[in-house]
Design a protein around this motif. Sequence first.
Motif, PDB file in Angstrom:
ATOM      1  N   THR A   1      10.400   0.901   0.056  1.00 48.98           N
ATOM      2  CA  THR A   1      11.101  -0.374  -0.122  1.00 48.98           C
ATOM      3  C   THR A   1      11.530  -0.953   1.217  1.00 48.98           C
ATOM      4  O   THR A   1      11.316  -2.142   1.490  1.00 48.98           O
ATOM      5  CB  THR A   1      12.329  -0.188  -1.048  1.00 48.98           C
ATOM      6  OG1 THR A   1      11.875   0.348  -2.292  1.00 48.98           O
ATOM      7  CG2 THR A   1      13.052  -1.492  -1.276  1.00 48.98           C
TER       8      THR A   1
ATOM      9  N   ALA B   1       8.373  -2.064   3.141  1.00 49.47           N
ATOM     10  CA  ALA B   1       7.824  -3.318   2.610  1.00 49.47           C
ATOM     11  C   ALA B   1       8.656  -4.515   3.058  1.00 49.47           C
ATOM     12  O   ALA B   1       8.105  -5.552   3.439  1.00 49.47           O
ATOM     13  CB  ALA B   1       7.764  -3.251   1.083  1.00 49.47           C
TER      14      ALA B   1
ATOM     15  N   THR C   1       4.425  -6.658  -0.216  1.00 46.47           N
ATOM     16  CA  THR C   1       4.831  -6.049  -1.484  1.00 46.47           C
ATOM     17  C   THR C   1       4.984  -4.533  -1.322  1.00 46.47           C
ATOM     18  O   THR C   1       4.421  -3.928  -0.397  1.00 46.47           O
ATOM     19  CB  THR C   1       3.787  -6.316  -2.580  1.00 46.47           C
ATOM     20  OG1 THR C   1       2.560  -5.655  -2.221  1.00 46.47           O
ATOM     21  CG2 THR C   1       3.551  -7.805  -2.778  1.00 46.47           C
ATOM     22  N   ARG C   2       5.723  -3.949  -2.252  1.00 45.98           N
ATOM     23  CA  ARG C   2       5.867  -2.488  -2.242  1.00 45.98           C
ATOM     24  C   ARG C   2       4.513  -1.825  -2.452  1.00 45.98           C
ATOM     25  O   ARG C   2       4.226  -0.782  -1.882  1.00 45.98           O
ATOM     26  CB  ARG C   2       6.846  -2.045  -3.326  1.00 45.98           C
ATOM     27  CG  ARG C   2       8.294  -2.352  -2.966  1.00 45.98           C
ATOM     28  CD  ARG C   2       9.241  -1.792  -3.983  1.00 45.98           C
ATOM     29  NE  ARG C   2       8.992  -0.356  -4.059  1.00 45.98           N
ATOM     30  CZ  ARG C   2       9.396   0.416  -5.047  1.00 45.98           C
ATOM     31  NH1 ARG C   2      10.060  -0.095  -6.046  1.00 45.98           N
ATOM     32  NH2 ARG C   2       9.123   1.693  -5.058  1.00 45.98           N
ATOM     33  N   GLY C   3       3.663  -2.440  -3.260  1.00 44.85           N
ATOM     34  CA  GLY C   3       2.330  -1.891  -3.511  1.00 44.85           C
ATOM     35  C   GLY C   3       1.498  -1.839  -2.237  1.00 44.85           C
ATOM     36  O   GLY C   3       0.813  -0.839  -1.979  1.00 44.85           O
ATOM     37  N   ALA C   4       1.546  -2.900  -1.453  1.00 48.42           N
ATOM     38  CA  ALA C   4       0.795  -2.928  -0.192  1.00 48.42           C
ATOM     39  C   ALA C   4       1.344  -1.894   0.780  1.00 48.42           C
ATOM     40  O   ALA C   4       0.587  -1.190   1.456  1.00 48.42           O
ATOM     41  CB  ALA C   4       0.844  -4.329   0.417  1.00 48.42           C
TER      42      ALA C   4
ATOM     43  N   SER D   1       2.900   0.818  -0.019  1.00 47.25           N
ATOM     44  CA  SER D   1       2.551   2.125  -0.571  1.00 47.25           C
ATOM     45  C   SER D   1       1.131   2.537  -0.171  1.00 47.25           C
ATOM     46  O   SER D   1       0.878   3.709   0.142  1.00 47.25           O
ATOM     47  CB  SER D   1       2.688   2.077  -2.091  1.00 47.25           C
ATOM     48  OG  SER D   1       2.451   3.344  -2.640  1.00 47.25           O
ATOM     49  N   LYS D   2       0.200   1.584  -0.150  1.00 47.26           N
ATOM     50  CA  LYS D   2      -1.171   1.878   0.289  1.00 47.26           C
ATOM     51  C   LYS D   2      -1.194   2.325   1.746  1.00 47.26           C
ATOM     52  O   LYS D   2      -1.914   3.256   2.106  1.00 47.26           O
ATOM     53  CB  LYS D   2      -2.063   0.647   0.117  1.00 47.26           C
ATOM     54  CG  LYS D   2      -2.429   0.359  -1.310  1.00 47.26           C
ATOM     55  CD  LYS D   2      -3.322  -0.859  -1.405  1.00 47.26           C
ATOM     56  CE  LYS D   2      -3.615  -1.216  -2.846  1.00 47.26           C
ATOM     57  NZ  LYS D   2      -4.457  -2.415  -2.956  1.00 47.26           N
TER      58      LYS D   2
ATOM     59  N   LYS E   1       0.161   5.896   1.954  1.00 44.70           N
ATOM     60  CA  LYS E   1      -0.846   6.879   1.504  1.00 44.70           C
ATOM     61  C   LYS E   1      -1.908   7.102   2.588  1.00 44.70           C
ATOM     62  O   LYS E   1      -2.331   8.227   2.820  1.00 44.70           O
ATOM     63  CB  LYS E   1      -1.499   6.414   0.206  1.00 44.70           C
ATOM     64  CG  LYS E   1      -0.586   6.541  -0.986  1.00 44.70           C
ATOM     65  CD  LYS E   1      -1.220   6.015  -2.253  1.00 44.70           C
ATOM     66  CE  LYS E   1      -0.209   6.089  -3.393  1.00 44.70           C
ATOM     67  NZ  LYS E   1      -0.676   5.424  -4.592  1.00 44.70           N
TER      68      LYS E   1
END
Length: 152
Positions: free
Chosen positions: A51, A54, A60-63, A65-66, A69
Motif C-alpha cells: 500500500t 503503491a 494501483t496496489r495491483g501494479a 504487487s506485480k 513479486k
Amino acid sequence: MYQELLELFSEHLEKQDQLSKLTESQFLHQHGYSDVHSIDFIGRNKDANVTKLATYLKMTRGAASKIVKRLQAQGLIDVYMKEDNKKEKYYRLTKVGKRIFKEHDKRHQLWIKRDSQFIKQYSAIEIQYIKEFMKDYNQYLEEQIQIITKKD
C-alpha cells in the motif's frame, strides 16, 4: 513555437537518458525505472508494504504487487511478517537489493551535484517561473496518465 518547445523536451529526455547510461554502472541498467524506484523506497522506509509502495509510485496496489513479486523472484527483496500481524506483508532489501539501492543513491547524488551547478546560473525569479511551469506540466501529465489508466 509549441513544436520547438516539444522538440526541446524530447531532446532533454534523450540527453538525460544518455547521461544516465554513461554515468551509472552496468549493474543498474538491467533493472527498470519502477523496479529501481521501488528498491529505493523499500531501502528508505522501515516496514514498507504494498500500500505504501503503491502510494509512493502513484499506481494501483495491483501494479505495485506485480513489481514486488518480480523483485522477490529476482532475489532483490525479502518478504516478512510481524509477530503481532500475520496478515500484512512487509519488504526489506536483500544483499543484492542493497547494492542496487546504494548504486541508485550514488547516481542520484551525482545528478543533483551536476545539475545544481547549471541551475545556479538563473535568478530566483527565473527559477520560480520554471518551477511553476514544471509543476503545471507534471500535473497535466499525471492527468493524462489517469485518463489512460482508467480506460484499461
